[in-house]
Design an enzyme around this catalytic site. Structure first.
Site, short mmCIF file in Angstrom:
data_model
loop_
_atom_site.label_atom_id
_atom_site.label_comp_id
_atom_site.label_asym_id
_atom_site.label_seq_id
_atom_site.Cartn_x
_atom_site.Cartn_y
_atom_site.Cartn_z
N GLU A 226 0.85 -1.19 0.00
CA GLU A 226 0.00 0.00 0.00
C GLU A 226 0.89 1.24 0.00
O GLU A 226 0.66 2.17 -0.75
CB GLU A 226 -0.93 0.00 1.22
CG GLU A 226 -1.85 1.22 1.25
CD GLU A 226 -2.89 1.18 2.38
OE1 GLU A 226 -3.17 0.11 2.93
OE2 GLU A 226 -3.42 2.26 2.69
N ARG A 304 -7.33 3.15 13.22
CA ARG A 304 -8.19 1.97 13.06
C ARG A 304 -8.13 1.08 14.30
O ARG A 304 -9.11 0.41 14.64
CB ARG A 304 -7.86 1.19 11.78
CG ARG A 304 -8.87 0.10 11.47
CD ARG A 304 -8.68 -0.53 10.11
NE ARG A 304 -9.26 0.24 9.02
CZ ARG A 304 -10.54 0.21 8.65
NH1 ARG A 304 -11.40 -0.58 9.28
NH2 ARG A 304 -10.97 0.95 7.65
N GLU A 707 -10.63 -8.01 4.45
CA GLU A 707 -9.93 -8.05 5.73
C GLU A 707 -10.68 -8.74 6.88
O GLU A 707 -10.06 -9.43 7.68
CB GLU A 707 -9.57 -6.63 6.18
CG GLU A 707 -8.53 -5.97 5.31
CD GLU A 707 -8.44 -4.48 5.58
OE1 GLU A 707 -9.37 -3.75 5.19
OE2 GLU A 707 -7.46 -4.05 6.20
N1 MTE Z 1 -6.31 -11.54 -1.00
C1 MTE Z 1 -5.28 -11.94 -1.78
N2 MTE Z 1 -5.37 -13.09 -2.45
N3 MTE Z 1 -4.15 -11.18 -1.90
C2 MTE Z 1 -4.01 -9.99 -1.21
O1 MTE Z 1 -2.98 -9.33 -1.34
N4 MTE Z 1 -5.04 -8.39 0.37
C3 MTE Z 1 -6.00 -8.22 1.46
C4 MTE Z 1 -7.39 -8.69 1.01
N5 MTE Z 1 -7.31 -10.00 0.43
C5 MTE Z 1 -5.08 -9.56 -0.37
C6 MTE Z 1 -6.24 -10.38 -0.32
C7 MTE Z 1 -6.11 -6.85 1.93
S1 MTE Z 1 -5.01 -6.31 3.07
C8 MTE Z 1 -7.10 -6.02 1.50
S2 MTE Z 1 -7.27 -4.46 2.12
C9 MTE Z 1 -8.06 -6.43 0.48
O2 MTE Z 1 -7.85 -7.76 0.03
C10 MTE Z 1 -7.95 -5.47 -0.70
O3 MTE Z 1 -8.75 -5.82 -1.76
P1 MTE Z 1 -10.32 -5.46 -1.82
O4 MTE Z 1 -10.47 -4.09 -1.29
O5 MTE Z 1 -10.64 -5.55 -3.25
O6 MTE Z 1 -11.00 -6.48 -0.97
N1 HPA Z 2 -7.30 1.13 5.64
C1 HPA Z 2 -6.28 0.96 4.77
N2 HPA Z 2 -5.55 1.95 4.35
C2 HPA Z 2 -5.81 3.18 4.81
C3 HPA Z 2 -6.85 3.42 5.70
C4 HPA Z 2 -7.63 2.34 6.13
O1 HPA Z 2 -8.57 2.47 6.92
N3 HPA Z 2 -6.88 4.73 5.99
C5 HPA Z 2 -5.87 5.26 5.28
N4 HPA Z 2 -5.21 4.33 4.57
MO1 MOS Z 3 -5.25 -3.80 3.27
S1 MOS Z 3 -4.09 -3.78 4.94
O1 MOS Z 3 -6.07 -2.29 3.73
O2 MOS Z 3 -4.10 -3.32 2.08
#
Ligand code: MTE
Ligand code: HPA
Ligand code: MOS
Length: 750
Positions: A226, A304, A707
């Site tokens: 990120e 958070r 998450e």
């Molecule tokens: N799933 C896979 N296979 N690979 C990833 O890197 N990242 C996780 C989750 N699931 C991840 C994953 C994290 S930290 C987040 S915030 C969300 O996927 C981000 O994707 P989304 O917002 O589309 O759910």
């Molecule tokens: N989640 C993930 N990334 C972020 C957030 C959050 O709530 N706020 C700012 N960056």
């Molecule tokens: Mo997920 S830790 O918000 O990339």
């Protein structure tokens, strides 16, 4: 399990950064980093590296044309160290050569002369010395100081949770290709294309429009990309810019583990007060976040943590304080749950300690205090569409949890060296970026003259299936076959000002933006159709299964014919959609607001067996009732819940980061840092999605899923404690994750 990328993955044809066909004249970069955790640079000598075979350039902070500053929220992090060294693995020079080996060999020839200073690795020590990123923040509701005297029992304790390595399969990578007139194209394995674009522009002193960032997919991110993909993209960009040649930088596994940040370790103190009947009246907690040597995302993660202080429970009097503590470890960063899991581990620990004091099972206290509709969180938001109790009760019904506990008792009574344990883990996770402004997304949709559709959004595919979800939203909105739709790479030239794909909001935000874009085109198409069908009105037209219907009747006009006609009539077949989550806000001056669009709920029951001779254990079963809304793609959601659980189990049990007192990571490879594998995966992994669940706050009534399931894994820690106490009745509990077999053994025998 069908996802867009699966056939490519299993045949090895999916393209990651290191697979992009090599451009003419490509150079390879290697990074020289600080060998000490804290100190002052006396001399950095790159002469021998420059003379090394194949080397084309060596760059230090002195070569940076713009600002030597990559801090996103707080500008406290140099791209390349200047005079002060703050952690082992901090980049100090980048070496560029004709081959990867030559670059690595040359980097070893750099000589660094330093004055070492004592490092700090412990957040409590940093706090005592005033080494804080921001002033501590406090969320409070009710009046804890007055509430203690109303309580029948008050217990206090300390909780520590360890960090966690992301272990994405694709290590940090970037390829930078210079184009005409000082422009750069950056292929980066990043969750935040705009983040890379913005910071690279800052470092190079260029306007953002000179930099195009393109992302096909990530071999996993989990939060680790990120903010922290930026460093490697900027180092490669610096070299490419200086030499006007393409440069690739791919970290090997050990360097990635050493140099990049991980989940924040926390150390916390709690005090909890309850009535005799089990009602929690008051909860006070102090979180010491080990932030590492630079702010990175730590302040947002801390926020958070505060939002998840009370997990899935209602507590009328709460005071939660949290501090970001600077230490001399690599800057800790986003990791699935983003500070939420750390807070939830503390309240769950507090409940266990209270249950012990009250001589009741923890699940009695958990159940008693579950959130109800309109209950208020410590940040002032009222919970809506609360499904905490529904998930809990459904779990009891589905999985006959009372029988599970009875069977465990029977087993334990007849086994002396094997003990079973179980624990429940309810979750409540807020959906939206806590920084309100990030809750925006855009999409660009093109319909081509053959009726095929091309979709660009701000979302980055990292294995979580956001692309297939957006594809399904588009195919449903147009009512055309999924095969007609293609999801493009994420590119800052096509979709600008992207928020990172994070906070589980990827498909909520970008799915909605894509839907908005499709609906614009659909309106134009209905008008065209009404012109083609004499005497019809656009509002009576509908497209269903690629056919144009008039008042529900077939017209014989098909999708591809309609598109071809629209094109010749000069109808605009592209649209840009924009979405910003409505009605959310947060006022940090009073720590009150409505920061989340909605919450995700669920309940897990985790069962374990401990081998009380060896301290080893098995996770026998994880059973979950999860509130997933109306799923856009069930196999993807199921995969996310399964993957999240396993990753959460790893954090709680076997994944141990060990640092020396000098701030050196000792567990920097797969031989010393163990992540869950297929043998560790519980043989029973039951996931039941709550039926008839809706959610008007997200696209197609879905719910974010990325998450929240991670936190079901927390149940494993308490299931293990439960089994261990069956062997050592009455021995005090301890809250210090991960619960490695060594710790189990020590509890059983020492
Ligand atoms: N799933 C896979 N296979 N690979 C990833 O890197 N990242 C996780 C989750 N699931 C991840 C994953 C994290 S930290 C987040 S915030 C969300 O996927 C981000 O994707 P989304 O917002 O589309 O759910
Ligand atoms: N989640 C993930 N990334 C972020 C957030 C959050 O709530 N706020 C700012 N960056
Ligand atoms: Mo997920 S830790 O918000 O990339």
């Amino acid at each position: 399990m069908k996802s867009l990328d699966i056939p490519l993955h299993v045949t090895g044809r999916s393209e990651f950064v290191d697979d992009i066909p090599v451009p003419e004249g490509l150079l390879y970069a290697a990074v020289f980093t600080s060998p000490i955790a804290h100190g002052i640079v006396k001399k950095l000598d790159v002469e021998n590296a420059l003379k090394s075979e194949g080397v084309v350039g060596v760059f230090t902070f002195k070569d940076i044309p713009g600002q030597n500053q990559i801090g996103g929220i707080i500008q406290d992090e140099p791209l390349l160290a200047e005079h002060h060294l703050a952690f082992i693995g901090e980049p100090a020079a980048v070496v560029v050569a004709e081959s990867r080996i030559q670059a690595k060999t040359a980097a070893k020839k750099i000589a660094l002369d330093v004055n070492p200073l004592p490092p700090i690795t412990n957040p409590r020590e940093a706090f005592a010395k005033g080494k804080l990123i921001i002033s501590p923040r406090t969320f409070a509701i009710g009046d804890v100081s007055n509430a203690w005297k109303e309580c029948d029992v008050v217990v206090e304790g300390r909780v520590d949770s360890g960090g966690q390595e992301h272990f994405y399969m694709e290590t940090q990578s970037a390829l930078v290709v210079p184009r005409e007139n000082g422009e750069l194209v950056i292929y980066s394995s990043t969750q935040s294309p705009t983040g890379v674009q913005r910071i690279a522009a800052r470092v190079l002193g260029l306007p953002m429009h000179k930099i195009e960032v393109d992302v096909r997919r990530l071999g996993g991110g989990f939060g680790g990309k990120e903010d922290q993909a930026t460093t490697w993209a900027c180092l490669a960009a610096l070299a490419a810019f200086k030499l006007n040649r393409p440069v690739k930088l791919v970290l090997d596994r050990r360097d990635d583990m050493k140099m990049t940040g991980k989940r924040h370790p926390y150390s916390s103190d709690f005090k909890i007060g309850l009535k005799k009947d089990g009602t929690i009246l008051a909860y006070e907690v102090m979180f010491f976040q080990n932030s590492g040597a630079a702010a990175d995302l730590s302040t947002a993660i801390l926020e958070r943590t505060l939002f998840h202080t009370t997990n899935s429970y209602f507590i009328p009097n709460v005071k939660a304080t949290a501090a970001c503590c600077y230490t001399n470890l690599p800057p800790f960063t986003a990791f699935r749950g983003f500070g939420g899991p750390q807070a939830m581990f503390v309240i769950e620990s507090a409940i266990r300690k209270a249950a012990e004091e009250l001589h009741v099972p923890a699940c009695v206290l958990q159940e008693k205090n579950l959130l109800k509709e309109n209950d208020t969180f410590p940040y002032g938001m009222q919970v809506e569409n609360c499904r905490a109790r529904q998930c809990w009760e459904e779990a009891y019904r589905q999985y006959r949890i009372d029988d599970i506990f009875k069977d465990i008792q029977t087993f334990n009574a007849s086994h002396s060296l094997k003990k079973k344990g179980a624990a429940l883990m309810p979750i409540c996770f807020g959906i939206s970026f806590t920084s309100t402004f990030l809750n925006q997304a855009a999409a660009l949709v093109h319909v081509y003259t053959d009726g095929s559709v091309n979709v660009s959004t701000a979302a980055v595919e990292m294995g979580q299936g956001v692309n297939i979800k957006i594809l399904r939203v588009v195919s449903r909105t147009f009512s055309i076959a999924p095969e007609r739709v293609k999801i493009e790479t994420t590119n800052t030239g096509r979709v600008a000002n992207t928020s990172p794909t994070a906070a589980s909001t990827g498909s909520d935000l970008n799915g909605k933006a894509a839907e908005i874009a499709c609906n614009q085109i659909l309106e134009r198409l209905k008008k065209t159709a009404s012109e083609l069908i004499t005497g019809s009105n656009p509002q009576d037209i509908e497209i269903r299964d690629e056919q144009v219907l008039l008042k529900g009747q077939q017209t014989g006009l098909a999708w591809d014919k309609l598109i071809a006609e629209a094109y010749t009539r000069r109808v605009h077949l592209s649209a840009h959609g924009f979405y910003a989550t409505p009605a959310i806000y947060f006022d940090r001056s009073v720590e009150r607001g409505k920061p989340f669009a909605y919450h995700v709920f669920g309940t897990a029951v985790v069962e374990v067996t401990v081998d009380c001779l060896r301290g080893t254990y098995d996770i026998d079963a994880v059973r979950v009732v999860h509130d997933g809304g109306k799923s856009i793609d069930m196999p993807v959601d199921r995969g996310q819940v399964e993957g999240g659980i396993i990753q959460g189990l790893g954090w709680m049990t076997m994944e141990r980061l060990l640092y020396s007192e000098k701030g050196q990571l000792l567990t920097d490879n797969t031989s010393t840092y163990k992540i869950p594998d297929i043998k560790f995966t519980p043989p029973v992994l039951d996931i039941h999605f709550l039926e008839n669940s809706d959610n008007s706050k997200a696209v197609s009534d879905s719910k974010a899923v990325g998450e929240p399931p991670f936190m079901y894994g927390i149940g494993a820690y308490f299931a293990l404690l439960n089994a261990m106490q069956a062997f050592k009745p009455g021995k005090p509990l301890f809250f210090n994750s991960p619960m490695t077999p060594e710790k189990v053994f020590q509890y059983l025998y020492l």
